[in-house]
Design a protein around this motif. Sequence first.
Motif, mmCIF file in Angstrom:
data_model
loop_
_atom_site.group_PDB
_atom_site.id
_atom_site.type_symbol
_atom_site.label_atom_id
_atom_site.label_comp_id
_atom_site.label_asym_id
_atom_site.label_seq_id
_atom_site.Cartn_x
_atom_site.Cartn_y
_atom_site.Cartn_z
ATOM 1 N N HIS A 1 0.827 -1.200 0.000
ATOM 2 C CA HIS A 1 0.000 0.000 0.000
ATOM 3 C C HIS A 1 0.865 1.255 0.000
ATOM 4 O O HIS A 1 2.006 1.243 0.482
ATOM 5 C CB HIS A 1 -0.919 0.017 1.224
ATOM 6 C CG HIS A 1 -1.889 -1.120 1.249
ATOM 7 N ND1 HIS A 1 -2.401 -1.637 2.415
ATOM 8 C CD2 HIS A 1 -2.435 -1.848 0.241
ATOM 9 C CE1 HIS A 1 -3.223 -2.631 2.139
ATOM 10 N NE2 HIS A 1 -3.265 -2.780 0.825
ATOM 11 N N TYR B 1 0.496 4.885 1.476
ATOM 12 C CA TYR B 1 -0.356 5.587 2.432
ATOM 13 C C TYR B 1 -0.313 7.098 2.237
ATOM 14 O O TYR B 1 0.756 7.702 2.171
ATOM 15 C CB TYR B 1 0.066 5.236 3.864
ATOM 16 C CG TYR B 1 -0.145 3.782 4.215
ATOM 17 C CD1 TYR B 1 -1.427 3.254 4.297
ATOM 18 C CD2 TYR B 1 0.944 2.944 4.450
ATOM 19 C CE1 TYR B 1 -1.632 1.924 4.608
ATOM 20 C CE2 TYR B 1 0.752 1.609 4.764
ATOM 21 C CZ TYR B 1 -0.540 1.102 4.838
ATOM 22 O OH TYR B 1 -0.730 -0.218 5.148
ATOM 23 N N TRP B 2 -1.499 7.698 2.195
ATOM 24 C CA TRP B 2 -1.649 9.148 2.053
ATOM 25 C C TRP B 2 -1.128 9.891 3.266
ATOM 26 O O TRP B 2 -0.671 11.039 3.163
ATOM 27 C CB TRP B 2 -3.129 9.457 1.836
ATOM 28 C CG TRP B 2 -3.480 10.901 1.734
ATOM 29 C CD1 TRP B 2 -3.880 11.718 2.748
ATOM 30 C CD2 TRP B 2 -3.463 11.724 0.550
ATOM 31 N NE1 TRP B 2 -4.143 12.990 2.260
ATOM 32 C CE2 TRP B 2 -3.890 13.006 0.916
ATOM 33 C CE3 TRP B 2 -3.149 11.464 -0.786
ATOM 34 C CZ2 TRP B 2 -3.999 14.059 0.009
ATOM 35 C CZ3 TRP B 2 -3.259 12.506 -1.691
ATOM 36 C CH2 TRP B 2 -3.676 13.777 -1.300
ATOM 37 N N CYS B 3 -1.180 9.269 4.433
ATOM 38 C CA CYS B 3 -0.750 9.949 5.662
ATOM 39 C C CYS B 3 0.731 10.314 5.627
ATOM 40 O O CYS B 3 1.171 11.178 6.390
ATOM 41 C CB CYS B 3 -1.063 9.096 6.886
ATOM 42 S SG CYS B 3 -0.240 7.494 6.911
ATOM 43 N N ASN C 1 -4.212 2.103 -2.378
ATOM 44 C CA ASN C 1 -4.653 3.088 -1.389
ATOM 45 C C ASN C 1 -6.101 2.778 -1.016
ATOM 46 O O ASN C 1 -7.026 3.494 -1.396
ATOM 47 C CB ASN C 1 -4.521 4.510 -1.952
ATOM 48 C CG ASN C 1 -4.937 5.585 -0.961
ATOM 49 O OD1 ASN C 1 -5.833 6.375 -1.225
ATOM 50 N ND2 ASN C 1 -4.292 5.626 0.195
ATOM 51 N N PRO C 2 -6.319 1.660 -0.295
ATOM 52 C CA PRO C 2 -7.700 1.227 -0.002
ATOM 53 C C PRO C 2 -8.493 2.217 0.819
ATOM 54 O O PRO C 2 -9.725 2.164 0.829
ATOM 55 C CB PRO C 2 -7.487 -0.099 0.758
ATOM 56 C CG PRO C 2 -6.075 -0.078 1.233
ATOM 57 C CD PRO C 2 -5.307 0.734 0.234
ATOM 58 N N GLN C 3 -7.810 3.145 1.500
ATOM 59 C CA GLN C 3 -8.542 4.200 2.225
ATOM 60 C C GLN C 3 -9.174 5.195 1.260
ATOM 61 O O GLN C 3 -10.003 6.007 1.656
ATOM 62 C CB GLN C 3 -7.586 4.952 3.167
ATOM 63 C CG GLN C 3 -6.914 4.070 4.201
ATOM 64 C CD GLN C 3 -5.650 3.387 3.674
ATOM 65 O OE1 GLN C 3 -5.263 3.578 2.527
ATOM 66 N NE2 GLN C 3 -5.021 2.594 4.503
ATOM 67 N N ASP C 4 -8.784 5.151 0.007
ATOM 68 C CA ASP C 4 -9.319 6.007 -1.058
ATOM 69 C C ASP C 4 -9.234 7.481 -0.692
ATOM 70 O O ASP C 4 -10.209 8.225 -0.754
ATOM 71 C CB ASP C 4 -10.763 5.626 -1.391
ATOM 72 C CG ASP C 4 -11.240 6.277 -2.694
ATOM 73 O OD1 ASP C 4 -10.395 6.688 -3.506
ATOM 74 O OD2 ASP C 4 -12.467 6.363 -2.891
ATOM 75 N N ASP C 5 -8.037 7.915 -0.318
ATOM 76 C CA ASP C 5 -7.843 9.310 0.078
ATOM 77 C C ASP C 5 -8.008 10.280 -1.082
ATOM 78 O O ASP C 5 -8.246 11.471 -0.870
ATOM 79 C CB ASP C 5 -6.450 9.480 0.701
ATOM 80 C CG ASP C 5 -6.294 8.668 1.971
ATOM 81 O OD1 ASP C 5 -6.931 9.024 2.974
ATOM 82 O OD2 ASP C 5 -5.562 7.663 1.957
ATOM 83 N N HIS D 1 -10.342 9.856 -3.368
ATOM 84 C CA HIS D 1 -11.760 9.732 -3.758
ATOM 85 C C HIS D 1 -11.895 9.214 -5.199
ATOM 86 O O HIS D 1 -12.770 9.653 -5.958
ATOM 87 C CB HIS D 1 -12.486 11.067 -3.600
ATOM 88 C CG HIS D 1 -12.383 11.641 -2.220
ATOM 89 N ND1 HIS D 1 -12.952 11.044 -1.108
ATOM 90 C CD2 HIS D 1 -11.749 12.744 -1.756
ATOM 91 C CE1 HIS D 1 -12.685 11.756 -0.031
ATOM 92 N NE2 HIS D 1 -11.954 12.792 -0.382
ATOM 93 N N ASN E 1 -21.203 5.515 2.497
ATOM 94 C CA ASN E 1 -20.534 5.797 1.222
ATOM 95 C C ASN E 1 -21.514 5.949 0.064
ATOM 96 O O ASN E 1 -21.092 6.181 -1.067
ATOM 97 C CB ASN E 1 -19.546 4.676 0.890
ATOM 98 C CG ASN E 1 -18.343 4.691 1.795
ATOM 99 O OD1 ASN E 1 -18.214 5.555 2.656
ATOM 100 N ND2 ASN E 1 -17.463 3.725 1.622
#
Length: 279
Positions: free
Chosen positions: A103, A105-107, A145-149, A151, A180
């Motif tokens: 992954h 991560y956007w963070c 990016n499964p959190q879909d930051d 969109h 969602n």
Amino acid sequence: MPGQPYFTKEDDTWVFHQPAVLVAYHSELLHAMDIMDTRPLAAERVFRKIILACGNSHIDALLSLAVVLNRTGRHIEGNALMHRAHLFCIEALPADFRPGTDHVYWCMLENRPFLRALHAVIPEYIKEKHYERALDKINFLLKINPQDDTHAAALLPVCYMHLGRYEAYINWYQQQPAGNRTLENTFFSFLAFYKLGLTTQAKERFLEAQQAWPHMAAELLKSSHQFPTDEFTEYQAQIPPGSRQEAFVCWLASRELWQREKGLKKFIRSVTGAPAGLP
């Protein structure tokens, strides 16, 4: 000339790196991004300066310049820059990177230019009617990016609908958490049922969508569509959720899908009892 972007792996975390020379131009980049809405030509000069100094390694400068060029009507160069940024990011992925397992991560701030570049090409694919490519890119982004930051999933419904994958779309929609489910993807699930000839499910889904977003239901029945400038007496920085303006914008974005369904209005009237000839 600075090197190209690359990834490293620290423990189980992938990190996107750009050459160190970019740091010297960070404050100028932020300034140009701040003024790109009000002073696009001044921002353009700064972005070009940064790209000249950093080469193609400065992903945010490439993407920001692409936005300015597209806004000022220079779409060929703007889209070329967008695709160039995307290409450099894809080439940065190492051979042992496994989408779905690994992954990004956007963070981690370093990863954001990479994720933005991958997302930026999706609307362009859709504009060019390359729905299959757009869908592939969305699914790839959701894997890494499964959190879909970014969109990306918000662009998935229109791809499924244009490709005629109605059953696949309904299956995707049913898997979404209730939080969602949006105006657009809920009304598209109604359209998918309608296209499959599942009239009972289509009626139920339309009534469900109408209860949540009555203005969109009304928009679909209109014979003339205009942006409702009279809805608010004060300036709105963003279009308010649930407003008539939101319904119009949603209809406009997908009007090709709605307008080609010649019997749709008649079907909706049979569900709601609405009279014909709404303005």
